[in-house]
Design an enzyme around this catalytic site. Sequence first.
Site, short mmCIF file in Angstrom:
data_model
loop_
_atom_site.label_atom_id
_atom_site.label_comp_id
_atom_site.label_asym_id
_atom_site.label_seq_id
_atom_site.Cartn_x
_atom_site.Cartn_y
_atom_site.Cartn_z
N TRP A 1 0.60 -1.09 0.03
CA TRP A 1 0.08 0.03 -0.02
C TRP A 1 0.80 1.29 0.02
O TRP A 1 1.77 1.50 0.64
CB TRP A 1 -0.87 -0.07 1.28
CG TRP A 1 -1.81 1.01 1.40
CD1 TRP A 1 -2.40 1.69 0.43
CD2 TRP A 1 -2.17 1.91 2.78
NE1 TRP A 1 -3.18 2.77 0.92
CE2 TRP A 1 -3.06 2.82 2.18
CE3 TRP A 1 -1.70 1.76 4.05
CZ2 TRP A 1 -3.53 3.89 3.33
CZ3 TRP A 1 -2.07 2.53 5.02
CH2 TRP A 1 -3.02 3.78 4.50
N ASP B 1 -1.26 -6.28 8.80
CA ASP B 1 -2.19 -5.24 8.55
C ASP B 1 -3.59 -5.96 8.10
O ASP B 1 -3.47 -6.46 6.92
CB ASP B 1 -1.53 -4.15 7.27
CG ASP B 1 -2.21 -3.07 6.90
OD1 ASP B 1 -2.26 -2.20 6.18
OD2 ASP B 1 -3.82 -2.93 7.28
N LYS C 1 -13.64 -0.79 5.14
CA LYS C 1 -14.08 -1.49 4.21
C LYS C 1 -15.32 -2.71 4.72
O LYS C 1 -16.16 -2.68 4.00
CB LYS C 1 -13.11 -2.43 3.39
CG LYS C 1 -12.07 -1.51 2.61
CD LYS C 1 -11.12 -0.68 3.37
CE LYS C 1 -9.86 0.08 2.49
NZ LYS C 1 -8.95 0.57 3.45
#
Lengths: 405, 556
Positions: B288, B369, B405
Amino acid sequence: MGYLYHGLLLIYAISICKNKVSLYKLLSNSLSWILYRTNMESSGESKFDTNCVVEANEIARLRAAYFADTNRNKVDLIVGAYRDDNGNLWPLPVVRKVEEEIVKDTTQDYEYLRALGDESFTSAASRLLLGGESMAITEERVASIQSVSGTGALWIGAKYLSSVLNYNTFYMSSPTWNNHRSIFECSGLTDAREYRYWDPATRSIDMEGLLEDLRNAPKKSVIILQACSHNPTGLDPTRHQWSQIVDVLEERGLLPLLDCAYQGFASGDIHQDAWTVRYFEKRGLEFMCAQSFAKNMGLYSERVGCLIAVINNKRCLLQYLNHMENIVRSAYCNPPKHGCQIVLRILQSSEHFQEWIENVATMSKRVKRVRRELQERLESLETPGNWNHITQQIGMFSYTGLTCK
Amino acid sequence: MIGKAFKLSAFSRGTFWPIFFEIRTTLPCFQCSSFSSSRKCGGNDSKNKPERKKKGGGSDSKKTHSKDVCGGGGKPNKDKSSEGKLKGEIYTKGTSINKECKKDYKLGISEDCGRLGSSKYGGRKLTSADICATVGQRSCPGSKPTKDDKVIKGKKGWWSDVEMGPPDAILGLTEAFNRSKDDRKVNVGVGAYRDDNGEPYVFSCIREAEKRLLAKALNKEYIPIVGTVEFCKLCVELALGEGSPPIKNGNYCAAQALSGTGALRIGAEVIQRLSNGNKEIFFPTPTWGNHARVFTHAGLKINKYRHYDEKTNSFDYDGSLQDIEKIPESSVVLFHACAHNPTGVDPPQKQWESLSKLVKQKNLLSFFDMAYQGFATGDFNNDAFAPRQFVKDGNQIMLAQSFAKNLGLYGERVGCFSIVTSSKEEAESLLSQIKIIIRGMYSSPPIHGQRLVAEVLKDPELRCIWECELGAISSRIIKIRKDLRQKLEALGSKKDWKHITDQIGMFCFTGLTEEQAVRLTKEFEIYLTKNGRISMAGVTSKNVDYIAKCMHEVTK
């Protein structure tokens, strides 16, 4: 000891197992647990072995003691959150109404805000603080960034000052809110200094000491000032004293960072409480201001705030915003939405705004009334000493003058 | 107190160049607004010192002076506010900058010169028209602002020497998308879920949770610095499983964080300030885009290990093992728990098991993560396989969880940071340190998002609705991946698009080159990141044909 205890338990469990299936299950679970524990302990040293439990800060300790106390007459005079006359939390009626609107609004979503926050919110927040007639706003010299309440504003401001402008020295009033120092030190400014403020002998501001300390401050210093309702003393400089302070700030080229956590809450008048910030702007200073809606809108845990900077150069302003975006993205990407939606709806609707003004005035009036009553009671009890400072001070806190003992 | 808690080295960061700064600020040029110490313009010579003039006629102070150095101008302020009674309150320094200019320069000097508002110099009151619109150009070196540079007044500010920072790749894309007026435009850049109409999706369980919270009329009192115990426990149970040994034994600590990014940052600060190990973190390649920024700002060194094999568009298992083998002991290794961002390529379970054993053997600190638990396959347990396996093998992992999300709470910033420790006592001491870190950042976390999450997690009915919705979302993404691949193959594309369906989660690493990605944006108004990553959530049944056609066009 843990193994011995569990061993004995296992033996007992085996002895009461009724069939092979339950015995096998028991043995397999025990084996898994033993393997897990062995894995956990086999590495010996831990990377996080600090051998040190840090004590909670004074306020947290006192609150814990308060909650543990079973005395029915106990009184909580610790935490800085408003209570009504029954000692209960008082959610502002206008906030309740706005939340109902938000829930009923089916167009409301949870999409990301920009890193610098909701633009309508930051615009409304800076207008509330600097006033509708602010020239800085008209001339587009104001950079506003939504933050995680006032603390978050101070944090990103301090981060910017440290990492981009390379500030290392900062001044706080003596005394000041106990978190000012932590925020700045954790952001990388290591040279913490105090300027004289509270004079215990006179129970007033030590202006001479204050001005002298600021005059002696290194040029590249951030000066943390509280815009109104000083925490913890409740003592604010008069307007004349503010002009003296600004004279020295200008003279020395020091960077002021105003902490404005009580606009409206202090005097009951949002314009009066914003006078200091507006005065700084009128004097042509560049400065930063951390604005919080925790107290004046009762949105403590929604963490709504704004970091406002008045910058005299548009090019620099854009650079500033660019760097702040970088800092925010490295910390939490973008700020929380719900609280800012509440504030925005209140500030944008004349009806809600008016109701909010009344709610704030209610809180402020009650605080002033209890100050008066406390002083009157102390005087009627002929308590030794002069208690005028209780009503001379303003806002949520009062520096009583009581000794530690 | 702080000194006891932290190692002193934590505060010795940052450069400090006061001397350079001092020189620049002490030599303002009164003539040409330069702060150059070379004084080529002679601006600081005594003969050119500014004269004090009485107030004169004002003019439109916003006018740009192309040649002159403007010190301001304007009519006296008739404001009778009480401030006027203060001594020297809004009086300005009287100066005359340029004799040629007929404006009144009584007010402070233009952009970079001098000071404003000092009572020592007398002068008239500050007015709203006292604006200097530009800076003299002359021959003087120093800052040369453009015509857009509407400098209003005053001296050189604290921010004048700051250079522009780097723009954000993804947000810049969204801004460009928003600016575009082309009907064809498609945003497959930013990672926020969209339904089949391309609209943001609000979970029904969240709408219901909102109504319930409103009915409860809860207060907004400050919550603990690390969030509520209930919320943190629910998060860790979701991640590690309710029967997980760390939960049973209490050898973990957890803190509510500002979504996944906030959790990563807390973890980074914990490592930097408290870890005895090597303060270097290894990211999978690619990762990311914001990971590096988060950890660099916290003061850690960053490095990498192989993750994605470009040739096969799959997980580079051998490369990954080889690189991790070389990582120095007690370093930190970052893993994406599931639905790797940006590639969508996850190791299969067997390979996760090997990685776990290797990491344990090398005594490395794993930092997971986990931003898509439930979102990737629709199954919480499946998606949390990796961190659970690592814990089972005895790794003391760090975990950053996000509900942006999987519960659609993007803007509410709800997340959880947790560490599995070797003992309950260690967990307590770590938590006390984490409180100090958070207190110095934002004091306490926002309440609204965490209340919504807690409401859903602890209510079986809402939880059931949530799981159904997640199942539907992940199914839609799996289906749209199939559709995109089929359409590309149907167009006769010779490229192998198998990876589109092999990959998982929100993102697809298409394998497009930067040139092809830029072409997609410029020619076809399809906004994606330059590394060829597309957000499958932005692909709908209505635009999949167009996207396939354009991708085929740029790759044939």
